[in-house]
Design a protein around this motif. Structure first.
Motif, PDB file in Angstrom:
ATOM      1  N   ILE A 186       0.862  -1.174   0.000  1.00 16.72           N
ATOM      2  CA  ILE A 186       0.000   0.000   0.000  1.00 16.72           C
ATOM      3  C   ILE A 186       0.903   1.230   0.000  1.00 16.72           C
ATOM      4  O   ILE A 186       1.541   1.552   1.014  1.00 16.72           O
ATOM      5  CB  ILE A 186      -0.935   0.003   1.228  1.00 16.72           C
ATOM      6  N   ALA A 187       0.974   1.921  -1.137  1.00 14.26           N
ATOM      7  CA  ALA A 187       1.943   3.008  -1.287  1.00 14.26           C
ATOM      8  C   ALA A 187       1.837   4.060  -0.186  1.00 14.26           C
ATOM      9  O   ALA A 187       2.869   4.513   0.327  1.00 14.26           O
ATOM     10  CB  ALA A 187       1.806   3.646  -2.667  1.00 14.26           C
ATOM     11  N   ALA A 209       0.402  -9.614  -4.979  1.00  7.26           N
ATOM     12  CA  ALA A 209      -0.786  -9.809  -5.814  1.00  7.26           C
ATOM     13  C   ALA A 209      -1.566  -8.522  -5.983  1.00  7.26           C
ATOM     14  O   ALA A 209      -2.437  -8.437  -6.844  1.00  7.26           O
ATOM     15  CB  ALA A 209      -1.692 -10.871  -5.199  1.00  7.26           C
ATOM     16  N   HIS A 210      -1.213  -7.499  -5.204  1.00 11.04           N
ATOM     17  CA  HIS A 210      -2.109  -6.363  -5.069  1.00 11.04           C
ATOM     18  C   HIS A 210      -1.311  -5.145  -4.599  1.00 11.04           C
ATOM     19  O   HIS A 210      -0.487  -5.251  -3.686  1.00 11.04           O
ATOM     20  CB  HIS A 210      -3.189  -6.732  -4.041  1.00 11.04           C
ATOM     21  N   VAL A 211      -1.555  -4.001  -5.262  1.00  7.52           N
ATOM     22  CA  VAL A 211      -0.876  -2.749  -4.919  1.00  7.52           C
ATOM     23  C   VAL A 211      -1.906  -1.637  -4.909  1.00  7.52           C
ATOM     24  O   VAL A 211      -2.771  -1.579  -5.794  1.00  7.52           O
ATOM     25  CB  VAL A 211       0.243  -2.424  -5.942  1.00  7.52           C
ATOM     26  N   ARG A 212      -1.837  -0.757  -3.913  1.00  2.10           N
ATOM     27  CA  ARG A 212      -2.713   0.413  -3.857  1.00  2.10           C
ATOM     28  C   ARG A 212      -1.891   1.682  -4.055  1.00  2.10           C
ATOM     29  O   ARG A 212      -0.785   1.805  -3.519  1.00  2.10           O
ATOM     30  CB  ARG A 212      -3.460   0.481  -2.522  1.00  2.10           C
ATOM     31  N   VAL A 213      -2.483   2.627  -4.781  1.00  4.27           N
ATOM     32  CA  VAL A 213      -1.783   3.852  -5.147  1.00  4.27           C
ATOM     33  C   VAL A 213      -2.497   5.062  -4.560  1.00  4.27           C
ATOM     34  O   VAL A 213      -3.687   5.292  -4.810  1.00  4.27           O
ATOM     35  CB  VAL A 213      -1.696   3.994  -6.682  1.00  4.27           C
ATOM     36  N   LEU A 268      -3.882  -3.372  -9.365  1.00  4.18           N
ATOM     37  CA  LEU A 268      -3.351  -2.081  -8.931  1.00  4.18           C
ATOM     38  C   LEU A 268      -4.529  -1.129  -8.814  1.00  4.18           C
ATOM     39  O   LEU A 268      -5.253  -0.902  -9.786  1.00  4.18           O
ATOM     40  CB  LEU A 268      -2.311  -1.569  -9.930  1.00  4.18           C
ATOM     41  N   SER A 269      -4.738  -0.587  -7.608  1.00  2.36           N
ATOM     42  CA  SER A 269      -5.950   0.201  -7.393  1.00  2.36           C
ATOM     43  C   SER A 269      -5.621   1.620  -6.953  1.00  2.36           C
ATOM     44  O   SER A 269      -4.628   1.864  -6.264  1.00  2.36           O
ATOM     45  CB  SER A 269      -6.848  -0.465  -6.342  1.00  2.36           C
TER      46      SER A 269
END
Length: 307
Positions: A186-187, A209-213, A268-269
């Protein structure tokens, strides 16, 4: 890669209108964070069969898919009654994910017990080893279900969790060696994770599997006075932001360049929460900025189709 919107800032939209609203903002994927009519905080899922059917129909009509679901339960509570209730809620949430054909669930390692039952002081002060033991007991119950259902659970260390830094989270997820358990980055939590964003992303890449911007300020700068908390010296407060890219201190070329070099290909959200009064403008800006950095740092074959 899937580019999703966390629609928290437009949570007032009815569930059967939400996919259309998300599509109008330029996204074709939804990352459904907790909301009172579907998966709410700490309680049994409110997603009825009729509600799920209407949501699926609205997504089909809008050309929008469900990239992830986010359950939030007290699965790391050292109080066994709270943990067992969390397990009941988790099992129901997994049923919802199966019904919605959603292959990714995202959550946090957890902040332990409910505030009124927190051990040894204020909320979040549960001894970490007690919370870790409770979390592992919960995973012993959940991982076989997730593996059987073909669902991936991606977890993140969150500020104020019993686990806040990325390195031990990588160790735990890697050592569990389950195809159903992955890691989120989570950035806007970067400056709570550790000191070297590029090194953390490179090491975490095989598990991601998952990244938040979203952007945030580096609270470690200016003698830790980038933002001020009163009374000074408060030890249990964790402050961070979820801002538009460019409004904080994340190095986005370094962030996307490292992910691109590592071949990231998950969800990527965009997860900006700060600007509800300009939610549409913020969400459209984030979609454009994410695409601009992807075009710069990812190979054409890895890019999602333009929204």
């Amino acid at each position: 890669m899937k580019i999703a919107l966390d629609p928290y800032m437009i949570r007032h939209e009815p569930l059967d209108r939400l996919p259309h609203a998300v599509a109008e903002l330029g996204y074709d994927q939804i990352e459904l964070s907790p909301r009172s009519d579907f998966l709410d905080w700490w309680v049994m899922p409110r997603a009825t069969r009729e509600r799920m059917a209407a949501f699926r129909q609205a997504m089909r009509a809008s050309g929008v898919a469900l990239a992830s679901l986010q359950p939030m339960y007290r699965w790391a509570s050292p109080f066994e009654d709270e943990r067992q209730w969390a397990m009941r809620c988790w099992r129901k949430a997994i049923e919802v994910a199966v019904e919605m054909d959603c292959a990714l669930m995202v959550s946090e390692f957890g902040r332990g017990a409910s505030p009124e039952r927190s051990v040894n002081g204020p909320a979040g002060a549960n001894p970490k080893e007690m919370c870790e033991a409770a979390w592992f007991r919960s995973m012993d119950e959940l991982l076989p279900i997730l593996e059987r259902e073909g669902i991936t659970l991606s977890v993140e260390p969150h500020p104020e969790d019993w686990l806040e830094q990325l390195q031990p989270a990588m160790d735990i997820v890697g050592n569990m060696a389950s195809k159903a358990l992955r890691l989120s980055y989570i950035a806007p939590h970067t400056f709570h994770y550790g000191g070297d964003m590029a090194a953390m992303l490179r090491e975490a890449a095989p598990l991601l599997a998952h990244v938040r911007v979203a952007d945030t300020f580096d609270h470690r700068k200016s003698s830790q006075l980038r933002y001020i908390v009163n009374p000074p010296g408060s030890h249990h407060i964790r402050v961070h932001q979820h801002l538009d890219m460019g409004q904080g201190e994340i190095d986005w070329d370094l962030f996307f360049g490292t992910l691109g070099a590592a071949g990231f290909d998950g969800v990527l959200s965009s997860c900006v929460f700060a600007w509800e009064e300009r939610a549409a403008e913020s969400s459209r800006f984030m979609r454009r900025e994410i695409q601009r950095y992807l075009n710069r740092h990812f190979s054409p074959a890895a890019l999602p189709l333009p929204a």
